[in-house]
Write a protein that holds these residues in place. Sequence first.
Motif, PDB file in Angstrom:
ATOM      1  N   HIS A  51     -66.495 -23.200  -8.433  1.00 26.43           N
ATOM      2  CA  HIS A  51     -65.449 -22.698  -9.349  1.00 26.43           C
ATOM      3  C   HIS A  51     -65.905 -23.012 -10.771  1.00 26.43           C
ATOM      4  O   HIS A  51     -65.809 -24.145 -11.227  1.00 26.43           O
ATOM      5  CB  HIS A  51     -64.109 -23.367  -9.038  1.00 26.43           C
ATOM      6  CG  HIS A  51     -62.968 -22.788  -9.805  1.00 26.43           C
ATOM      7  ND1 HIS A  51     -62.196 -23.528 -10.671  1.00 26.43           N
ATOM      8  CD2 HIS A  51     -62.481 -21.522  -9.850  1.00 26.43           C
ATOM      9  CE1 HIS A  51     -61.274 -22.743 -11.211  1.00 26.43           C
ATOM     10  NE2 HIS A  51     -61.421 -21.526 -10.734  1.00 26.43           N
ATOM     11  N   HIS A  52     -66.408 -21.977 -11.456  1.00 25.05           N
ATOM     12  CA  HIS A  52     -67.098 -22.199 -12.734  1.00 25.05           C
ATOM     13  C   HIS A  52     -66.190 -22.069 -13.945  1.00 25.05           C
ATOM     14  O   HIS A  52     -66.642 -21.756 -15.051  1.00 25.05           O
ATOM     15  CB  HIS A  52     -68.279 -21.234 -12.849  1.00 25.05           C
ATOM     16  CG  HIS A  52     -69.247 -21.343 -11.709  1.00 25.05           C
ATOM     17  ND1 HIS A  52     -70.077 -22.435 -11.558  1.00 25.05           N
ATOM     18  CD2 HIS A  52     -69.471 -20.539 -10.643  1.00 25.05           C
ATOM     19  CE1 HIS A  52     -70.802 -22.269 -10.462  1.00 25.05           C
ATOM     20  NE2 HIS A  52     -70.449 -21.135  -9.886  1.00 25.05           N
ATOM     21  N   GLY A  53     -64.887 -22.265 -13.740  1.00 23.47           N
ATOM     22  CA  GLY A  53     -63.953 -22.192 -14.862  1.00 23.47           C
ATOM     23  C   GLY A  53     -62.722 -23.023 -14.582  1.00 23.47           C
ATOM     24  O   GLY A  53     -62.730 -23.881 -13.685  1.00 23.47           O
ATOM     25  N   VAL A  54     -61.681 -22.798 -15.357  1.00 22.81           N
ATOM     26  CA  VAL A  54     -60.395 -23.450 -15.085  1.00 22.81           C
ATOM     27  C   VAL A  54     -59.351 -22.372 -14.806  1.00 22.81           C
ATOM     28  O   VAL A  54     -59.436 -21.259 -15.319  1.00 22.81           O
ATOM     29  CB  VAL A  54     -59.883 -24.326 -16.253  1.00 22.81           C
ATOM     30  CG1 VAL A  54     -60.715 -25.575 -16.397  1.00 22.81           C
ATOM     31  CG2 VAL A  54     -59.807 -23.549 -17.552  1.00 22.81           C
ATOM     32  N   ASP A  55     -58.369 -22.752 -13.994  1.00 22.97           N
ATOM     33  CA  ASP A  55     -57.244 -21.863 -13.737  1.00 22.97           C
ATOM     34  C   ASP A  55     -56.012 -22.434 -14.430  1.00 22.97           C
ATOM     35  O   ASP A  55     -55.729 -23.633 -14.344  1.00 22.97           O
ATOM     36  CB  ASP A  55     -56.963 -21.781 -12.231  1.00 22.97           C
ATOM     37  CG  ASP A  55     -58.090 -21.110 -11.471  1.00 22.97           C
ATOM     38  OD1 ASP A  55     -58.873 -20.377 -12.105  1.00 22.97           O
ATOM     39  OD2 ASP A  55     -58.180 -21.325 -10.252  1.00 22.97           O
ATOM     40  N   ILE A  56     -55.319 -21.560 -15.115  1.00 26.41           N
ATOM     41  CA  ILE A  56     -54.082 -21.944 -15.786  1.00 26.41           C
ATOM     42  C   ILE A  56     -53.008 -21.004 -15.244  1.00 26.41           C
ATOM     43  O   ILE A  56     -53.156 -19.778 -15.353  1.00 26.41           O
ATOM     44  CB  ILE A  56     -54.211 -21.799 -17.315  1.00 26.41           C
ATOM     45  CG1 ILE A  56     -55.457 -22.536 -17.811  1.00 26.41           C
ATOM     46  CG2 ILE A  56     -52.959 -22.315 -18.009  1.00 26.41           C
ATOM     47  CD1 ILE A  56     -55.870 -22.177 -19.233  1.00 26.41           C
ATOM     48  N   ALA A  57     -51.997 -21.571 -14.615  1.00 24.79           N
ATOM     49  CA  ALA A  57     -51.060 -20.728 -13.864  1.00 24.79           C
ATOM     50  C   ALA A  57     -49.612 -20.979 -14.264  1.00 24.79           C
ATOM     51  O   ALA A  57     -49.205 -22.113 -14.504  1.00 24.79           O
ATOM     52  CB  ALA A  57     -51.222 -20.993 -12.368  1.00 24.79           C
ATOM     53  N   GLU A  58     -48.872 -19.907 -14.301  1.00 23.54           N
ATOM     54  CA  GLU A  58     -47.441 -19.997 -14.580  1.00 23.54           C
ATOM     55  C   GLU A  58     -46.842 -18.647 -14.231  1.00 23.54           C
ATOM     56  O   GLU A  58     -47.478 -17.617 -14.443  1.00 23.54           O
ATOM     57  CB  GLU A  58     -47.228 -20.295 -16.074  1.00 23.54           C
ATOM     58  CG  GLU A  58     -45.864 -20.810 -16.432  1.00 23.54           C
ATOM     59  CD  GLU A  58     -45.765 -22.326 -16.298  1.00 23.54           C
ATOM     60  OE1 GLU A  58     -44.974 -22.759 -15.438  1.00 23.54           O
ATOM     61  OE2 GLU A  58     -46.449 -23.056 -17.034  1.00 23.54           O
ATOM     62  N   SER A  59     -45.622 -18.653 -13.700  1.00 23.06           N
ATOM     63  CA  SER A  59     -44.979 -17.366 -13.444  1.00 23.06           C
ATOM     64  C   SER A  59     -44.357 -16.839 -14.734  1.00 23.06           C
ATOM     65  O   SER A  59     -44.271 -17.563 -15.728  1.00 23.06           O
ATOM     66  CB  SER A  59     -43.915 -17.520 -12.351  1.00 23.06           C
ATOM     67  OG  SER A  59     -42.980 -18.481 -12.749  1.00 23.06           O
ATOM     68  N   GLY A  60     -43.968 -15.605 -14.719  1.00 23.87           N
ATOM     69  CA  GLY A  60     -43.413 -15.009 -15.930  1.00 23.87           C
ATOM     70  C   GLY A  60     -44.508 -14.324 -16.727  1.00 23.87           C
ATOM     71  O   GLY A  60     -45.642 -14.197 -16.263  1.00 23.87           O
ATOM     72  N   THR A  61     -44.181 -13.901 -17.912  1.00 23.58           N
ATOM     73  CA  THR A  61     -45.136 -13.172 -18.746  1.00 23.58           C
ATOM     74  C   THR A  61     -45.813 -14.124 -19.705  1.00 23.58           C
ATOM     75  O   THR A  61     -45.143 -14.834 -20.458  1.00 23.58           O
ATOM     76  CB  THR A  61     -44.411 -12.068 -19.536  1.00 23.58           C
ATOM     77  OG1 THR A  61     -43.729 -11.229 -18.611  1.00 23.58           O
ATOM     78  CG2 THR A  61     -45.397 -11.226 -20.344  1.00 23.58           C
ATOM     79  N   HIS A  62     -47.145 -14.166 -19.651  1.00 23.26           N
ATOM     80  CA  HIS A  62     -47.883 -15.090 -20.519  1.00 23.26           C
ATOM     81  C   HIS A  62     -49.049 -14.394 -21.204  1.00 23.26           C
ATOM     82  O   HIS A  62     -49.864 -13.758 -20.546  1.00 23.26           O
ATOM     83  CB  HIS A  62     -48.367 -16.300 -19.716  1.00 23.26           C
ATOM     84  CG  HIS A  62     -47.228 -17.111 -19.205  1.00 23.26           C
ATOM     85  ND1 HIS A  62     -46.536 -18.004 -19.994  1.00 23.26           N
ATOM     86  CD2 HIS A  62     -46.602 -17.084 -18.015  1.00 23.26           C
ATOM     87  CE1 HIS A  62     -45.543 -18.518 -19.291  1.00 23.26           C
ATOM     88  NE2 HIS A  62     -45.556 -17.986 -18.091  1.00 23.26           N
ATOM     89  N   PRO A  63     -49.100 -14.519 -22.525  1.00 25.65           N
ATOM     90  CA  PRO A  63     -50.166 -13.870 -23.283  1.00 25.65           C
ATOM     91  C   PRO A  63     -51.498 -14.569 -23.055  1.00 25.65           C
ATOM     92  O   PRO A  63     -51.539 -15.759 -22.729  1.00 25.65           O
ATOM     93  CB  PRO A  63     -49.717 -14.066 -24.738  1.00 25.65           C
ATOM     94  CG  PRO A  63     -48.906 -15.328 -24.707  1.00 25.65           C
ATOM     95  CD  PRO A  63     -48.223 -15.343 -23.365  1.00 25.65           C
TER      96      PRO A  63
END
Length: 232
Positions: free
Chosen positions: A27-39
């Motif tokens: 996994h060569h990156g990071v995951d940033i997660a959240e529901s809803g609308t995110h720019p």
Amino acid sequence: MEGENFIWPTDTLRVTNRFRTKERPTHHGVDIAESGTHPIFAVAAGTVSKSYRSHSYGECTFIEHQINGQVYETVYGHMQTGSKAFKVGDKVNQGELIGVMGNTGDSHGQHLHFELHRGKWNAKKTNAVDPLAYLEKSLSLIRSNNDTPNKVRTKTKLYLPKSARSWTVYKLDKPPVKNDKDNWAGVLKPSKFGGLQYEVLAKPYQDVVTIQTKDFGKVNIYVASVTGAVLR
Ligand SMILES: [Zn+2]
């Protein structure tokens, strides 16, 4: 430090997968997660180098950056279908909205997959670096200001118009008082340079900001709008 040149790529801090963990060494990156609308924001200014849809990255945009002579490439994956704001060759500014967090491609749940490459991206991802190490400065700013991430995406700048011949700056230790000569640090000459521009470091008093000058070091400067100074 180079990390100061990158901002956080979205408006949520929820990191769900880190870079090359023991469980997921590929996994060569990071995951940033959240529901809803995110720019999703461009972490630095650059030129869009790739923009396509793949089985793995889904809707993705790549941006190439030149920072202090070093090439970087950033990858923003799994964006919402139809949300990509730029095409290959487009120039983007730091903090510009490039898409919306989504769940396209090889993704199980909405998140942004973000990669940072020191050098160009390649299929083996040999240039990938841990984004969190580079985004640390941005993170600590967000935390210390108790701010939402997107609020710190651009630093405030002070512009002194070229119409101003001289502009007094003051020492940091007490509030600036116009006739208190002991408190003067020096005089800036905006007209001589076609106007001057500084990054705002702090706002210690009403209508007063702290800037770093070449000649006088860190000083306070009076910037009420009647003076013609512009903060942006
Ligand atoms: Zn990922």
